[in-house]
Design an enzyme around this catalytic site. Structure first.
Site, PDB file in Angstrom:
ATOM      1  N   HIS A 222      63.211  42.650  62.267  1.00 29.94           N
ATOM      2  CA  HIS A 222      64.428  41.152  62.540  1.00 29.94           C
ATOM      3  C   HIS A 222      64.622  41.020  63.885  1.00 29.94           C
ATOM      4  CE1 HIS A 222      68.657  39.879  61.933  1.00 29.94           C
ATOM      5  NE2 HIS A 222      69.481  41.434  62.083  1.00 29.94           N
ATOM      6  N   VAL A 265      51.290  40.348  60.253  1.00 32.67           N
ATOM      7  CA  VAL A 265      52.145  39.591  61.933  1.00 32.67           C
ATOM      8  C   VAL A 265      53.448  39.430  61.774  1.00 32.67           C
ATOM      9  CG1 VAL A 265      50.853  38.036  62.725  1.00 32.67           C
ATOM     10  CG2 VAL A 265      50.008  39.094  61.705  1.00 32.67           C
ATOM     11  N   GLY A 267      57.401  37.022  63.054  1.00 30.97           N
ATOM     12  CA  GLY A 267      57.442  35.975  62.388  1.00 30.97           C
ATOM     13  C   GLY A 267      56.525  35.178  61.508  1.00 30.97           C
ATOM     14  N   HIS A 270      59.404  36.987  55.055  1.00 35.87           N
ATOM     15  CA  HIS A 270      61.344  37.509  55.114  1.00 35.87           C
ATOM     16  C   HIS A 270      61.637  37.834  53.244  1.00 35.87           C
ATOM     17  CE1 HIS A 270      65.123  35.809  55.442  1.00 35.87           C
ATOM     18  NE2 HIS A 270      64.821  35.510  56.221  1.00 35.87           N
ATOM     19  N   ASP A 321      61.581  33.078  63.459  1.00 31.13           N
ATOM     20  CA  ASP A 321      61.120  33.635  64.770  1.00 31.13           C
ATOM     21  C   ASP A 321      60.293  32.825  65.042  1.00 31.13           C
ATOM     22  OD1 ASP A 321      63.249  34.461  65.177  1.00 31.13           O
ATOM     23  OD2 ASP A 321      62.784  35.956  63.597  1.00 31.13           O
TER      24      ASP A 321
HETATM   25  N1  COA Z   1      51.721  39.573  57.937  1.00 30.89           N
HETATM   26  C1  COA Z   1      51.527  40.538  57.211  1.00 30.89           C
HETATM   27  N2  COA Z   1      51.625  41.326  55.514  1.00 30.89           N
HETATM   28  C2  COA Z   1      53.446  40.699  55.249  1.00 30.89           C
HETATM   29  C3  COA Z   1      53.824  40.675  56.335  1.00 30.89           C
HETATM   30  C4  COA Z   1      53.705  39.718  57.406  1.00 30.89           C
HETATM   31  N3  COA Z   1      54.359  39.744  58.485  1.00 30.89           N
HETATM   32  N4  COA Z   1      55.208  40.639  55.205  1.00 30.89           N
HETATM   33  C5  COA Z   1      54.671  40.915  54.517  1.00 30.89           C
HETATM   34  N5  COA Z   1      53.297  41.411  54.798  1.00 30.89           N
HETATM   35  C6  COA Z   1      53.191  41.902  53.223  1.00 30.89           C
HETATM   36  C7  COA Z   1      52.804  42.762  53.255  1.00 30.89           C
HETATM   37  O1  COA Z   1      52.155  43.498  53.883  1.00 30.89           O
HETATM   38  C8  COA Z   1      53.162  43.353  52.495  1.00 30.89           C
HETATM   39  O2  COA Z   1      52.074  43.731  51.139  1.00 30.89           O
HETATM   40  P1  COA Z   1      51.568  44.622  49.960  1.00 30.89           P
HETATM   41  O3  COA Z   1      52.247  44.510  48.487  1.00 30.89           O
HETATM   42  O4  COA Z   1      49.787  44.171  49.869  1.00 30.89           O
HETATM   43  O5  COA Z   1      51.609  46.096  50.824  1.00 30.89           O
HETATM   44  C9  COA Z   1      53.645  42.557  51.095  1.00 30.89           C
HETATM   45  O6  COA Z   1      53.786  41.182  52.220  1.00 30.89           O
HETATM   46  C10 COA Z   1      55.680  42.362  51.209  1.00 30.89           C
HETATM   47  O7  COA Z   1      56.041  43.324  52.067  1.00 30.89           O
HETATM   48  P2  COA Z   1      57.189  44.045  52.591  1.00 30.89           P
HETATM   49  O8  COA Z   1      57.646  44.383  53.606  1.00 30.89           O
HETATM   50  O9  COA Z   1      57.714  44.558  51.576  1.00 30.89           O
HETATM   51  O10 COA Z   1      58.347  42.551  52.472  1.00 30.89           O
HETATM   52  P3  COA Z   1      59.522  42.862  52.922  1.00 30.89           P
HETATM   53  O11 COA Z   1      60.428  41.715  51.937  1.00 30.89           O
HETATM   54  O12 COA Z   1      60.482  44.195  52.852  1.00 30.89           O
HETATM   55  O13 COA Z   1      59.727  42.146  53.923  1.00 30.89           O
HETATM   56  C11 COA Z   1      59.956  41.466  56.098  1.00 30.89           C
HETATM   57  C12 COA Z   1      60.261  41.077  54.690  1.00 30.89           C
HETATM   58  C13 COA Z   1      60.641  40.408  57.445  1.00 30.89           C
HETATM   59  C14 COA Z   1      60.440  42.828  57.234  1.00 30.89           C
HETATM   60  C15 COA Z   1      58.141  41.392  56.038  1.00 30.89           C
HETATM   61  O14 COA Z   1      58.354  40.136  55.981  1.00 30.89           O
HETATM   62  C16 COA Z   1      57.817  40.911  57.846  1.00 30.89           C
HETATM   63  O15 COA Z   1      57.827  42.749  58.279  1.00 30.89           O
HETATM   64  N6  COA Z   1      57.365  39.921  58.582  1.00 30.89           N
HETATM   65  C17 COA Z   1      56.927  40.550  60.301  1.00 30.89           C
HETATM   66  C18 COA Z   1      58.756  40.378  60.822  1.00 30.89           C
HETATM   67  C19 COA Z   1      59.303  38.834  60.954  1.00 30.89           C
HETATM   68  O16 COA Z   1      58.731  38.381  61.451  1.00 30.89           O
HETATM   69  N7  COA Z   1      60.997  39.450  60.656  1.00 30.89           N
HETATM   70  C20 COA Z   1      61.447  38.299  61.062  1.00 30.89           C
HETATM   71  C21 COA Z   1      62.000  38.012  59.975  1.00 30.89           C
HETATM   72  S1  COA Z   1      63.397  36.153  59.259  1.00 30.89           S
END
Ligand code: COA
Length: 379
Positions: A222, A265, A267, A270, A321
């Site tokens: 988050h 990674v 940032g 979403h 972010d």
């Molecule tokens: N880096 C690498 N891979 C990513 C990714 C990232 N930042 N965000 C998503 N993915 C990939 C996941 O590994 C997954 O791949 P897979 O299907 O091969 O396993 C797929 O994309 C879906 O990801 P998922 O975690 O199920 O999506 P979500 O909707 O639950 O997650 C976040 C959303 C924000 C938690 C996720 O994108 C993330 O962890 N981002 C990084 C943290 C971040 O920047 N947070 C700020 C949000 S405003």
């Protein structure tokens, strides 16, 4: 296995109505009380946006002046808050400082146990006014610097930067900071806002709800992501002497390796926007202005290199972010202070949601599908 449908992570679940903001992933748009966030970031002070989020309408001139006077009157670091911060290790995470400070502010608030709409608004506004001094004090104490008193001739953003750095900030810097505050202010039922609503739904008090929300915001999935973005830049290595192209090539190589190693990674990505975060273009434009202002083209190389490599490999777009992290870095904030800056802004959205939840409350208490052992007897 149970017959119940489990909505893991509550993904796709609509938990309640809200009139505060609308996130539309199809059109990549975000509205605060009906107004596009890009317009608000281009035209309004952060104080006006806060008033809009709380009341639902843009302030009149009289309301604006009244709030500006109120905000200035509540900017000073309270002695109790300062004493509490001084008890914390100087190397603890600044989010722990922010969480503790809000808890102390709650215990000392004159309306602590009054949850009437008037008292809630006053508490929200006092918290809004008081929090910048917490961030500024904390960054300065970590650097062994004396605190800087607030100045009544400065607006919220100017004064925030003044108290942190002890210098009158340049207009360009103030503007980029203001834009970041507006963009971070509100985003519907994200994890921390939902946390605040859950706590409020038990009829607990506003500061307890905000304290809990800060705990949720700290996580790198988050709010903690803005800080994690800077750690990525540091891991790749920021080399001021490097050209933009050289930096981009190193960033791309880093990303390819990170994705091969299946690293997440920060940032990027979403939960709601799958095709780009509505706030990124506005924040990226502010970052571009800061890069020009500070003459740090190589940072743009790192930024573009990572973004392009992620897009080519996985089609995942940056979130807010991503441009916010390097913007705060350029302004001179320590990396660990980035998420507390997010708190300062999101206090507006959280408290608007707390008031909305309380106005039409229903205890938030979902069910779970049991997956443990069947009933058994002690031997
Ligand atoms: N880096 C690498 N891979 C990513 C990714 C990232 N930042 N965000 C998503 N993915 C990939 C996941 O590994 C997954 O791949 P897979 O299907 O091969 O396993 C797929 O994309 C879906 O990801 P998922 O975690 O199920 O999506 P979500 O909707 O639950 O997650 C976040 C959303 C924000 C938690 C996720 O994108 C993330 O962890 N981002 C990084 C943290 C971040 O920047 N947070 C700020 C949000 S405003």
């Amino acid at each position: 296995m149970s017959e119940q449908t489990v909505h893991k992570g509550l993904a796709g679940v609509v938990a309640d109505h809200t009139a505060i903001s609308k996130v539309n992933p199809e059109t990549n748009s975000l509205l605060y009380r009906g107004y596009p966030v890009q317009q608000l970031a281009a035209q309004l002070s952060f104080e006006d946006v806060a008033l809009l989020l709380w009341s639902g309408e843009l302030p009149t001139e009289a309301q604006r002046s009244e709030f500006m006077a109120f905000e200035r009157a509540h900017r000073r670091l309270m002695p109790q808050v300062r004493s509490a911060i001084d008890l914390l290790p100087v190397d603890c995470h600044p989010m722990d400082v922010g969480r503790t400070a809000v808890s102390v502010l709650g215990a000392c608030d004159p309306d602590a146990e009054d949850s009437s709409p008037q008292a809630e608004l006053a508490k929200a506004q006092r918290l809004f006014a008081a929090f910048p001094a917490v961030v500024a004090y904390d960054q300065r104490r970590r650097r062994g610097q004396e605190p800087v008193e607030p100045r009544d001739d400065l607006d919220y953003s100017q004064n925030f930067l003044w108290m942190t750095f002890g210098e009158e900030p340049a207009e360009e810097v103030v503007d980029a900071f203001r834009v970041s505050m507006v963009l971070y202010a509100e985003h519907s039922f994200n994890a921390s806002t939902f946390t605040a609503r859950v706590v409020t739904s038990t009829l607990s008090d506003l500061h307890s709800a905000v304290t809990a929300a800060i705990g949720a915001l700290k996580g790198p999935l988050h709010g903690g992501a803005n800080e994690a973005v800077m750690h990525t830049f540091d891991e790749i290595g920021i080399r001021a002497e490097e050209s933009r192209e050289q930096a981009a090539a190193r960033a791309k190589a880093w990303m390819d390796e990170a994705l091969t190693a299946k690293r997440r990674v920060m940032g990027f990505g979403h939960r709601v926007y799958k095709n780009g975060d509505s706030r990124v273009p506005t924040m990226k434009a502010a970052l571009d202005r800061m890069i020009d202002y500070y003459g740090r083209d190589e940072l743009l190389g790192l930024y573009d290199g990572l973004e392009q490599a992620m897009d080519q490999a996985k089609g995942i777009k940056p979130n807010l972010d991503y441009p916010a992290g390097p913007t705060y870095h350029l302004m001179g904030f320590d990396t660990e202070m980035f998420t507390p800056l997010f708190i300062a802004s999101r206090i507006t959205g959280w408290t608007a949601h707390i008031m909305e939840q309380r106005a039409e409350n229903s205890l938030i208490r979902p069910l779970s599908a049991y997956s443990g052992p069947a009933e058994r007897q002690l031997p």
